[in-house]
Motif scaffolding. Sequence first.
Motif, PDB file in Angstrom:
ATOM      1  N   UNK A   1       4.127   2.124   2.489  1.00 26.63           N
ATOM      2  CA  UNK A   1       5.196   3.036   2.054  1.00 26.63           C
ATOM      3  C   UNK A   1       4.678   4.445   1.884  1.00 26.63           C
ATOM      4  N   UNK A   2       5.208   5.294   2.475  1.00 20.43           N
ATOM      5  CA  UNK A   2       4.908   6.883   2.372  1.00 20.43           C
ATOM      6  C   UNK A   2       5.940   7.562   2.197  1.00 20.43           C
ATOM      7  N   UNK A   3       5.984   8.738   1.522  1.00 17.67           N
ATOM      8  CA  UNK A   3       7.186   9.526   1.462  1.00 17.67           C
ATOM      9  C   UNK A   3       7.488  10.303   2.830  1.00 17.67           C
ATOM     10  N   UNK A   4       6.512  10.697   3.351  1.00 15.89           N
ATOM     11  CA  UNK A   4       6.923  11.612   4.511  1.00 15.89           C
ATOM     12  C   UNK A   4       5.715  11.086   5.687  1.00 15.89           C
ATOM     13  N   UNK A   5       6.165  10.702   6.995  1.00 18.52           N
ATOM     14  CA  UNK A   5       5.329   9.812   7.649  1.00 18.52           C
ATOM     15  C   UNK A   5       4.066  10.704   8.193  1.00 18.52           C
ATOM     16  N   UNK A   6       4.079  11.970   8.030  1.00 20.96           N
ATOM     17  CA  UNK A   6       2.781  12.751   8.642  1.00 20.96           C
ATOM     18  C   UNK A   6       1.690  12.527   7.553  1.00 20.96           C
ATOM     19  N   UNK A   7       1.914  12.198   6.252  1.00 22.04           N
ATOM     20  CA  UNK A   7       1.005  11.706   5.450  1.00 22.04           C
ATOM     21  C   UNK A   7       0.123  10.440   5.928  1.00 22.04           C
TER      22      UNK A   7
ATOM     23  N   UNK B   1       7.545   1.774   5.435  1.00 20.85           N
ATOM     24  CA  UNK B   1       8.481   2.837   5.199  1.00 20.85           C
ATOM     25  C   UNK B   1       8.212   4.150   5.060  1.00 20.85           C
ATOM     26  N   UNK B   2       9.025   4.927   5.393  1.00 23.37           N
ATOM     27  CA  UNK B   2       8.870   6.415   5.173  1.00 23.37           C
ATOM     28  C   UNK B   2       9.883   7.183   5.508  1.00 23.37           C
ATOM     29  N   UNK B   3       9.871   8.370   5.180  1.00 17.10           N
ATOM     30  CA  UNK B   3      11.145   9.414   6.008  1.00 17.10           C
ATOM     31  C   UNK B   3      10.432  10.276   6.668  1.00 17.10           C
ATOM     32  N   UNK B   4      11.079   9.932   8.172  1.00 18.09           N
ATOM     33  CA  UNK B   4      10.529  10.652   9.263  1.00 18.09           C
ATOM     34  C   UNK B   4      11.133  11.719   9.789  1.00 18.09           C
TER      35      UNK B   4
ATOM     36  N   UNK C   1       0.717  -1.213  -0.034  1.00 22.96           N
ATOM     37  CA  UNK C   1      -0.053   0.066  -0.070  1.00 22.96           C
ATOM     38  C   UNK C   1       0.790   1.177  -0.063  1.00 22.96           C
ATOM     39  N   UNK C   2       0.706   2.013  -1.011  1.00 21.57           N
ATOM     40  CA  UNK C   2       1.705   3.158  -1.338  1.00 21.57           C
ATOM     41  C   UNK C   2       0.993   4.430  -1.114  1.00 21.57           C
ATOM     42  N   UNK C   3       0.811   5.254  -0.156  1.00 18.49           N
ATOM     43  CA  UNK C   3      -0.146   6.387   0.117  1.00 18.49           C
ATOM     44  C   UNK C   3       0.789   7.604  -0.648  1.00 18.49           C
ATOM     45  N   UNK C   4       0.410   7.886  -1.606  1.00 17.57           N
ATOM     46  CA  UNK C   4       1.049   8.984  -2.447  1.00 17.57           C
ATOM     47  C   UNK C   4       0.012   9.942  -3.107  1.00 17.57           C
ATOM     48  N   UNK C   5       0.427  11.373  -2.905  1.00 15.20           N
ATOM     49  CA  UNK C   5      -0.164  12.516  -3.552  1.00 15.20           C
ATOM     50  C   UNK C   5       0.445  12.896  -4.816  1.00 15.20           C
ATOM     51  N   UNK C   6      -0.124  13.111  -5.986  1.00 19.10           N
ATOM     52  CA  UNK C   6       0.733  13.148  -7.141  1.00 19.10           C
ATOM     53  C   UNK C   6       0.857  14.819  -7.279  1.00 19.10           C
TER      54      UNK C   6
END
Length: 649
Positions: free
Chosen positions: A297-303, A380-383, A230-235
Amino acid sequence: MTTTYQARVCLGVIGSIITACSLHRILRSWTGLVVLWWYDLEDGSSLLLFFEGIVLLLCTVLGLVFVHISSLTWSDHLDASSVYLIYQLSLITKIVSFFTIKSFKNQTKKFMQTQEKYILHGLRYNQNTIYGKEFHLGDIHSLGEFKTRHPLTTYSHYEKYVDRICAGELNVLTKDEVIQLRMTSGTTGKGKKIPYTNGAVWRFSKPITLLAPTFVAKTFSTSCPLRRTLNVFVCPESLQPESGIAVVAGSVIPKSYKNYLQIYSTPISGFDISTEFEACYVHLLFGIRDRFLKSMTVLFTPLLILAFKTLETHWEQMLKDIEGGSLWSKLNIPVEVRADLEEKLKGKCNPDRVQFLRREFEKGFDGIGKRIWPKLRIWFGTDLNRCAERIGNTYMKGVTFASERYVGTEGFYGVNLTILRPPPHRYTLVPDSLLFEFIPIEESEKSNANAFFGDQVKVGQTYELVVSNWTCGLYRFRFGDVIKVVDFYNEAPVVEFQYRYGQLMNLRGEKVDEVCMRKALENTFKQFSGITLIEYACAESLLMPDSAKRQGPHYYVVFVEVEGNKGDIGEHISTLLDAELCEHGALYKMWRSQNGIGTADVVFVKPGGFARLKNYIVDNSTATFNQFKQPRKLKTEGTVAFILGQASD
């Protein structure tokens, strides 16, 4: 019995039949071939039997592949084309990754030789560019010469060259044609644009797809190719093109990688959604359908916090969407994207799964990740905002958090070889990705600071990281990251990220630094007479107590102490500050336009409030009054709660 299970059984039966028949026929054919060769009979028949055996051997391999695929655990709702593409991609990736890992380990044993080979090749490659001729890149033949003959640089050094690229000029910084300008943080409206060629895209993507995931797979059982992530991504929305060159945020997914998105639980069209709420809703909607999700996975953890809050608030509607095969009418999604997503929903409802989800959601959302996805083991993410601990204590109890790579728009820096090690995460620098130099933090204020190479750094020391990326035309580039060398892997430095030099706020990767924030505040208060800004500090709304936090996307909270009569400016100050931040921060403006970041809040503090804050920090930390410097970013709930207590009426 689900459709997916039936497909697996059928594939296993077919594979077994093909394998058995092929092996039987191979034995007959090649036994006959031996007889013919032994008695030297009928050369034509011999050749025919040989090729028949080859064909049957290939059929055997195909049958064994079918049997193997049927033995794997599949994510729900995989169709035949997805199974084929994902399995094929997995095989190719495993084969290439084997050689990539082997090469990486060998390079770390010869770190400096690899570094020198990397940069000298790039200097020769770009020597006939406009920049290459001006700086005589072709006349540099060693690392020592490169260090003495080329200056340390910042983005201002490249601006005039980037402007020429934007005007359509070729062969400026790179020999290869620039296909993208990837935007980083910016303290002006223009932002910083990093030129990307096809070679730069490949060199950036290669360790992301081949190196980092392999080390993760060795630690966790997440390598099953037919279980999705599951990839939480905002384009990010593309900005105005420059002479036909796309200007994009650094997190953009290249069009050439669209098929790679098959590994995720959301249909490919879902990655084109550019509004935060809708993106979170859709990714979670398709994610909760899948019983066998292997990772998130998420780019930044707050998302991820926002995504789970979306699920917590709208789970009943999501279940209605799954049962009805259509998306919620209130979602602001492009017509073509909605049509494709609804096509993927129709007729694919698993009633047992819906009832299971309803029961779990009604129990509450503490540890919900592990409860609805029992096989989920890692996310996964950038925290940058230290949200991972908060998520791990609530939604994702029992699921390991990992930061698998250290990357930026300027390139791929390092890979995490110790996934299970708790934060702070450690990254081994990749020898052939960039050339790395290290400026001792004590000298970072100097424009002509002395920089060291990887074989000269010391464990325990803190440095400003400097990179050279010839595929983008960047040399000895000071991009602002401060790291600490904590170990060596063979000869490669292992580092921990410390902070962004001069960085202040970073909710969505917008990286609004202190210069930008101060300029915005000064310009805002200039619009009012008889009032002077005395002191300020900022926090991200993630740290605000629930009672003081407003609904909607995360936002900045700016605490200010002023001198003079503020009158009724409190009614307008937040709007004016927000406009100034948009003026001076390009990525902040982009996320504000997409409602990815909310309007900043300005909170006035009583006279002497910051003095009392200083006392509080000294009393509750190892800081001393002699060393104290007012922090511009408040990073703990305690300090935020204290300064809120100093707010004026």
